[in-house]
Design an enzyme around this catalytic site. Structure first.
Site, mmCIF file in Angstrom:
data_model
loop_
_atom_site.group_PDB
_atom_site.id
_atom_site.type_symbol
_atom_site.label_atom_id
_atom_site.label_comp_id
_atom_site.label_asym_id
_atom_site.label_seq_id
_atom_site.Cartn_x
_atom_site.Cartn_y
_atom_site.Cartn_z
ATOM 1 C CG ASP A 105 -7.120 69.497 76.503
ATOM 2 O OD1 ASP A 105 -6.879 69.772 75.295
ATOM 3 O OD2 ASP A 105 -6.238 69.984 77.420
ATOM 4 C CD GLU A 142 -1.392 67.442 71.212
ATOM 5 O OE1 GLU A 142 -0.397 67.225 71.932
ATOM 6 O OE2 GLU A 142 -1.838 68.564 71.396
#
Length: 317
Positions: free
Chosen positions: A10, A190
């Protein structure tokens, strides 16, 4: 294909006006937020990370610290992240909420960080992967959340902000998992990231389970459109980046965008694994690595993720 930074998922890179690149990401232990900086991308590899915040022992903010992003807004630094909770009677390890930290130091590796609290949305439900951006004089917040009335794990939402930790006005769903490639293992949208070029704005996002099925989709809107109107957003029917076994790139996704040192190029920052088979839960496999490549564009002005990866792979040969 060689990653820039190993075991960091991420990833988010911010190039600041002070000439430094700042890097944050999920750490394998999911227990802290750390920031490192360097004056060039390669310097991030050996830069010493500074831990700016650690999870609590119990209660809220005590488990699975995920996907921090570092933003500079109106003279202050902000970290957006998701955290779950643990208690003596309830295991909420995957019941995330979104939170904000604030620091008014010139250098975010220094000074103190204040917890500005949870970002409140229309539902008290699983929520994560927030990003924020300014466009046409307004600040927007985009995030993933579970609507209790919609089957699936998370959809994408957008809202305006009245300050860096408070939403205001309508909260609009702009994407829900609907295509086959978005619902492998889990029904997931997401990890949104914003980039603009010419007369269009784009939001990338990630879909499906976090193993080799993880992949990226794309939303686009006209730059003068009402971004809070779901009809303004056009969604790719096919994924824009997927696993490529020919270059040992598995599960690419949860990207961000940054700028080159001369501000002439856009950098595409993402994580991926270099092998397919995972033992146990993919979330606890530490080997999602950070990759950075110059973002190329198609002739019709859209981001060309596959072409960007192909160029990176060729340069590594």
């Amino acid at each position: 294909m060689k990653p820039l930074i190993v075991q960091r998922a991420d990833p988010y890179i911010h190039r600041h006006s002070d000439g430094y690149y700042y890097f944050v990401a999920s750490v394998p232990e999911y227990d802290r937020i750390e920031i490192r900086r360097a004056q060039d991308l390669e310097g991030l590899v050996t830069a010493t990370p500074v831990v700016v915040w650690r999870k609590r022992e119990t209660g809220i903010l005590s488990a699975n610290i995920w996907a921090p992003e570092l933003h500079y807004i109106d003279g202050k630094w902000y970290v957006y992240f998701a955290a779950a909770h643990t208690t003596e009677t309830k295991d909420g390890l995957f019941d995330h909420r979104m939170y904000v930290l604030e620091n008014d130091s010139a250098n975010p590796l220094e000074g103190s960080w204040t917890e500005r609290g949870q970002v409140i949305t229309d539902w008290e439900s699983f929520a994560l992967d927030a990003t924020t951006f300014e466009h046409n004089g307004s600040r927007y917040y985009v995030w993933a959340q579970k609507d209790p009335s919609i089957e699936g794990n998370s959809n994408l939402y957008i809202s305006k902000m009245s300050n860096p930790w408070t939403l205001t006005g309508p909260q609009t769903m702009i994407s829900t998992p609907e295509y086959d490639w978005e619902i492998i293992g889990y029904k997931v949208n997401e990890g949104a990231a914003f980039v603009r070029k010419g007369d269009r704005v784009f939001l990338t996002y990630s879909a499906s389970a976090t193993d080799f099925n993880y992949c990226m989709g794309l939303l686009e809107a006209d730059s003068d459109a009402d971004l809070l109107d779901a009809a303004s957003w056009r969604k790719s029917q096919e994924p824009v980046l997927t696993t490529d076994e020919s270059i040992s790139m598995y599960g690419p996704g949860h990207n961000s965008f940054s700028a080159s040192a001369d501000d002439e190029k856009t950098l595409f920052v993402f994580h991926a694994r270099t092998y397919k088979d995972i033992v146990g839960d993919p979330l606890y496999d530490p080997n999602r690595h950070t990759f950075v490549v110059e973002l190329l564009w198609t002739d019709d002005g859209r981001p060309d993720f596959r072409g960007s990866i192909a160029a990176l792979a060729r340069s590594a040969q």
